[in-house]
Each structure stands twice: as structure tokens, then as C-alpha cells.
Design a protein around this motif. Structure first.
Motif, PDB file in Angstrom:
ATOM      1  N   ASN A  62       0.791  -1.229   0.000  1.00  0.00           N
ATOM      2  CA  ASN A  62       0.000   0.000   0.000  1.00  0.00           C
ATOM      3  C   ASN A  62       0.823   1.279   0.000  1.00  0.00           C
ATOM      4  N   CYS A  63       2.073   1.201   0.387  1.00  0.00           N
ATOM      5  CA  CYS A  63       2.808   2.438   0.626  1.00  0.00           C
ATOM      6  C   CYS A  63       4.026   2.653  -0.264  1.00  0.00           C
ATOM      7  N   THR A  64       4.568   1.629  -0.881  1.00  0.00           N
ATOM      8  CA  THR A  64       5.854   1.839  -1.541  1.00  0.00           C
ATOM      9  C   THR A  64       5.742   2.037  -3.050  1.00  0.00           C
ATOM     10  N   ALA A  65       4.523   2.212  -3.551  1.00  0.00           N
ATOM     11  CA  ALA A  65       4.392   2.516  -4.983  1.00  0.00           C
ATOM     12  C   ALA A  65       4.890   3.936  -5.244  1.00  0.00           C
ATOM     13  N   CYS A  66       4.678   4.831  -4.292  1.00  0.00           N
ATOM     14  CA  CYS A  66       4.991   6.243  -4.510  1.00  0.00           C
ATOM     15  C   CYS A  66       6.312   6.687  -3.901  1.00  0.00           C
ATOM     16  N   HIS A  67       6.703   6.077  -2.812  1.00  0.00           N
ATOM     17  CA  HIS A  67       7.987   6.476  -2.234  1.00  0.00           C
ATOM     18  C   HIS A  67       8.692   5.275  -1.629  1.00  0.00           C
ATOM     19  N   SER A  68       9.943   5.470  -1.247  1.00  0.00           N
ATOM     20  CA  SER A  68      10.756   4.355  -0.771  1.00  0.00           C
ATOM     21  C   SER A  68      10.343   3.939   0.642  1.00  0.00           C
ATOM     22  N   ASP A  70      12.298   3.596   2.924  1.00  0.00           N
ATOM     23  CA  ASP A  70      13.148   4.416   3.780  1.00  0.00           C
ATOM     24  C   ASP A  70      12.409   5.645   4.313  1.00  0.00           C
ATOM     25  N   LEU A  71      11.561   6.234   3.478  1.00  0.00           N
ATOM     26  CA  LEU A  71      10.802   7.415   3.917  1.00  0.00           C
ATOM     27  C   LEU A  71       9.913   7.063   5.098  1.00  0.00           C
ATOM     28  N   ILE A  72       9.386   5.867   5.077  1.00  0.00           N
ATOM     29  CA  ILE A  72       8.504   5.432   6.163  1.00  0.00           C
ATOM     30  C   ILE A  72       9.325   5.083   7.409  1.00  0.00           C
ATOM     31  N   ALA A  85      -3.386   9.206  10.814  1.00  0.00           N
ATOM     32  CA  ALA A  85      -3.484  10.515  10.155  1.00  0.00           C
ATOM     33  C   ALA A  85      -2.612  10.550   8.894  1.00  0.00           C
ATOM     34  N   GLU A  86      -1.446   9.860   8.949  1.00  0.00           N
ATOM     35  CA  GLU A  86      -0.573   9.779   7.764  1.00  0.00           C
ATOM     36  C   GLU A  86      -1.298   9.067   6.621  1.00  0.00           C
ATOM     37  N   ILE A  87      -1.924   7.941   6.964  1.00  0.00           N
ATOM     38  CA  ILE A  87      -2.638   7.169   5.935  1.00  0.00           C
ATOM     39  C   ILE A  87      -3.747   8.022   5.326  1.00  0.00           C
ATOM     40  N   THR A  88      -4.480   8.714   6.201  1.00  0.00           N
ATOM     41  CA  THR A  88      -5.570   9.573   5.728  1.00  0.00           C
ATOM     42  C   THR A  88      -5.024  10.686   4.837  1.00  0.00           C
ATOM     43  N   LYS A  89      -3.862  11.224   5.224  1.00  0.00           N
ATOM     44  CA  LYS A  89      -3.243  12.276   4.416  1.00  0.00           C
ATOM     45  C   LYS A  89      -2.824  11.731   3.051  1.00  0.00           C
ATOM     46  N   MET A  90      -2.235  10.521   3.027  1.00  0.00           N
ATOM     47  CA  MET A  90      -1.814   9.927   1.751  1.00  0.00           C
ATOM     48  C   MET A  90      -3.018   9.791   0.824  1.00  0.00           C
ATOM     49  N   ARG A  91      -4.150   9.446   1.440  1.00  0.00           N
ATOM     50  CA  ARG A  91      -5.370   9.236   0.653  1.00  0.00           C
ATOM     51  C   ARG A  91      -5.934  10.579   0.143  1.00  0.00           C
ATOM     52  N   ALA A  93      -4.491  13.889   0.345  1.00  0.00           N
ATOM     53  CA  ALA A  93      -3.595  14.844  -0.306  1.00  0.00           C
ATOM     54  C   ALA A  93      -2.974  14.269  -1.568  1.00  0.00           C
ATOM     55  N   TYR A  94      -2.632  12.951  -1.527  1.00  0.00           N
ATOM     56  CA  TYR A  94      -1.873  12.381  -2.647  1.00  0.00           C
ATOM     57  C   TYR A  94      -2.652  11.336  -3.435  1.00  0.00           C
ATOM     58  N   LYS A  95      -3.962  11.203  -3.117  1.00  0.00           N
ATOM     59  CA  LYS A  95      -4.834  10.305  -3.887  1.00  0.00           C
ATOM     60  C   LYS A  95      -4.403   8.842  -3.854  1.00  0.00           C
TER      61      LYS A  95
HETATM   62  C1  HEC Z   1      -0.280   7.853  -4.135  1.00  0.00           C
HETATM   63  C2  HEC Z   1       1.078   7.976  -3.668  1.00  0.00           C
HETATM   64  C3  HEC Z   1       1.363   7.653  -2.224  1.00  0.00           C
HETATM   65  C4  HEC Z   1       1.054   6.507  -1.530  1.00  0.00           C
HETATM   66  C5  HEC Z   1       0.374   5.251  -2.027  1.00  0.00           C
HETATM   67  C6  HEC Z   1       1.561   6.706  -0.191  1.00  0.00           C
HETATM   68  N1  HEC Z   1       2.174   7.917  -0.097  1.00  0.00           N
HETATM   69 FE1  HEC Z   1       3.167   8.636   1.505  1.00  0.00          FE
HETATM   70  N2  HEC Z   1       3.654  10.301   0.487  1.00  0.00           N
HETATM   71  C7  HEC Z   1       3.296  10.565  -0.808  1.00  0.00           C
HETATM   72  C8  HEC Z   1       3.828  11.862  -1.188  1.00  0.00           C
HETATM   73  C9  HEC Z   1       3.677  12.522  -2.549  1.00  0.00           C
HETATM   74  C10 HEC Z   1       4.514  12.340  -0.065  1.00  0.00           C
HETATM   75  C11 HEC Z   1       5.290  13.641   0.061  1.00  0.00           C
HETATM   76  C12 HEC Z   1       6.688  13.289  -0.345  1.00  0.00           C
HETATM   77  C13 HEC Z   1       7.664  14.373  -0.151  1.00  0.00           C
HETATM   78  O1  HEC Z   1       7.357  15.362   0.525  1.00  0.00           O
HETATM   79  O2  HEC Z   1       8.783  14.170  -0.665  1.00  0.00           O
HETATM   80  C14 HEC Z   1       4.391  11.349   0.968  1.00  0.00           C
HETATM   81  C15 HEC Z   1       4.956  11.454   2.227  1.00  0.00           C
HETATM   82  C16 HEC Z   1       4.895  10.502   3.218  1.00  0.00           C
HETATM   83  C17 HEC Z   1       5.511  10.613   4.531  1.00  0.00           C
HETATM   84  C18 HEC Z   1       6.377  11.779   5.014  1.00  0.00           C
HETATM   85  C19 HEC Z   1       5.618  12.655   5.951  1.00  0.00           C
HETATM   86  C20 HEC Z   1       4.532  13.459   5.263  1.00  0.00           C
HETATM   87  O3  HEC Z   1       3.403  13.456   5.790  1.00  0.00           O
HETATM   88  O4  HEC Z   1       4.779  14.079   4.206  1.00  0.00           O
HETATM   89  C21 HEC Z   1       5.191   9.474   5.219  1.00  0.00           C
HETATM   90  C22 HEC Z   1       5.576   9.109   6.628  1.00  0.00           C
HETATM   91  C23 HEC Z   1       4.376   8.655   4.325  1.00  0.00           C
HETATM   92  N3  HEC Z   1       4.229   9.309   3.119  1.00  0.00           N
HETATM   93  C24 HEC Z   1       3.849   7.449   4.671  1.00  0.00           C
HETATM   94  C25 HEC Z   1       3.052   6.672   3.851  1.00  0.00           C
HETATM   95  C26 HEC Z   1       2.447   5.433   4.268  1.00  0.00           C
HETATM   96  C27 HEC Z   1       2.581   4.812   5.642  1.00  0.00           C
HETATM   97  C28 HEC Z   1       1.762   4.971   3.185  1.00  0.00           C
HETATM   98  C29 HEC Z   1       0.923   3.724   3.109  1.00  0.00           C
HETATM   99  C30 HEC Z   1      -0.160   3.612   4.065  1.00  0.00           C
HETATM  100  C31 HEC Z   1       1.944   5.923   2.099  1.00  0.00           C
HETATM  101  N4  HEC Z   1       2.728   6.947   2.540  1.00  0.00           N
HETATM  102  C32 HEC Z   1       1.424   5.783   0.831  1.00  0.00           C
HETATM  103  C33 HEC Z   1       2.575   9.765  -1.643  1.00  0.00           C
HETATM  104  C34 HEC Z   1       2.066   8.529  -1.315  1.00  0.00           C
END
Ligand code: HEC
Length: 115
Positions: A62-68, A70-72, A85-91, A93-95
Motif C-alpha cells: 500500500n505504501c511503496t508505490a509512490c515512495h521508498s 526508507d521514507l517510512i 493521520a498519515e494514511i488519511t493524508k496519503m489518501r 492529499a496524494y490520492k
Molecule cells: C499515491 C502515492 C502515495 C502513496 C500510495 C503513499 N504515499 Fe506517503 N507520500 C506521498 C507523497 C507525494 C509524499 C510527500 C513526499 C515528499 O514530501 O517528498 C508522501 C509522504 C509521506 C511521509 C512523510 C511525511 C509526510 O506526511 O509528508 C510518510 C511518513 C508517508 N508518506 C507514509 C506513507 C504510508 C505509511 C503509506 C501507506 C499507508 C503511504 N505513505 C502511501 C505519496 C504517497
């Protein structure tokens, strides 16, 4: 073989393409009738060194399609509601297309990862 729509299709395609040309390549940017030269570039991305354990497969999926991963993994220790809240934000803000019914399992896996 009969192709009753062949010529109509071709006409439609020509109409569509001429529309594209008018908007995408204004005459001011290139001479009329000049071909467009397409090129390609190559870049070298850094090697992915961090991977998540098999037990965190739901996070990988669910999480590594868009970023590494390592970011997590490089986040400070977060509380369950903060990960939620992070999951909700990913949904929002980032669709991200994360199924809401998986949220609980993902939060649990994220908490286990930071131990
Ligand atoms: C549709 C693409 C996408 C998916 C899927 C996604 N993310 Fe992200 N995420 C992003 C983007 C874009 C950023 C902002 C990256 C940046 O600032 O370099 C981000 C940033 C983050 C950050 C950094 C803190 C922040 O709020 O900016 C965390 C932690 C994170 N994601 C966790 C997750 C987790 C956990 C999941 C799975 C449940 C997830 N992401 C799935 C796109 C996604």
C-alpha cells in the motif's frame, strides 16, 4: 471486406489531430509544416537499499508505490493515531488508493516496524 466507418474514423482522427496541433504547437514556436523532433533522456536513480520485512507486506503493497520504504522507516516513532493521520493524508492529499478497511492492519504493521 466492408469497412463502413473507416473513412469517417479517419476524418475524425484528422479533425482531432489538427485540433492538437493548433493548441500544442503554436505557429509562433515552429514553422508551419515543420516536423516535431522527439528526443529521449536517461537518468540513473539511486539503488534501493532498504526493504521492508515480509511481515510488513501490507505496508509494502500500500505504501511503496509512490515512495521508498526508507521514507517510512526514517520517521520518528509515531502513535497509532498519528500513523492513521498519515494514511488519511496519503489518501486525501496524494490520492493514494488505500482501502479503508485495511487501515487498522496497516497501522499495526507500521507500529511493529518501528520497534
Ligand atoms: C499515491 C502515492 C502515495 C502513496 C500510495 C503513499 N504515499 Fe506517503 N507520500 C506521498 C507523497 C507525494 C509524499 C510527500 C513526499 C515528499 O514530501 O517528498 C508522501 C509522504 C509521506 C511521509 C512523510 C511525511 C509526510 O506526511 O509528508 C510518510 C511518513 C508517508 N508518506 C507514509 C506513507 C504510508 C505509511 C503509506 C501507506 C499507508 C503511504 N505513505 C502511501 C505519496 C504517497
Amino acid at each position: 471486406m466492408m469497412r463502413p466507418f473507416g473513412s469517417i474514423g479517419a476524418l475524425a482522427a484528422v479533425a482531432l489531430l489538427s485540433g492538437c496541433e493548433r493548441y500544442a504547437t503554436p505557429e509562433s514556436l515552429r514553422g508551419a509544416g515543420e516536423p516535431i523532433a522527439l528526443t529521449s533522456q536517461s537518468i540513473t536513480l539511486p539503488d534501493e537499499t532498504v526493504t521492508l520485512p515480509a511481515s510488513a507486506e501490507i505496508v509494502t503493497v500500500n505504501c511503496t508505490a509512490c515512495h521508498s520504504p526508507d521514507l517510512i522507516l526514517s520517521q520518528p516513532r509515531l502513535k497509532p493515531e498519528q500513523w492513521q493521520a498519515e494514511i488519511t493524508k496519503m489518501r486525501s492529499a496524494y490520492k493514494a488508493t488505500i482501502d479503508e478497511k485495511d487501515d487498522g492492519k496497516i497501522v499495526a504493521a507500521l507500529l511493529a516496524l518501528q520497534k
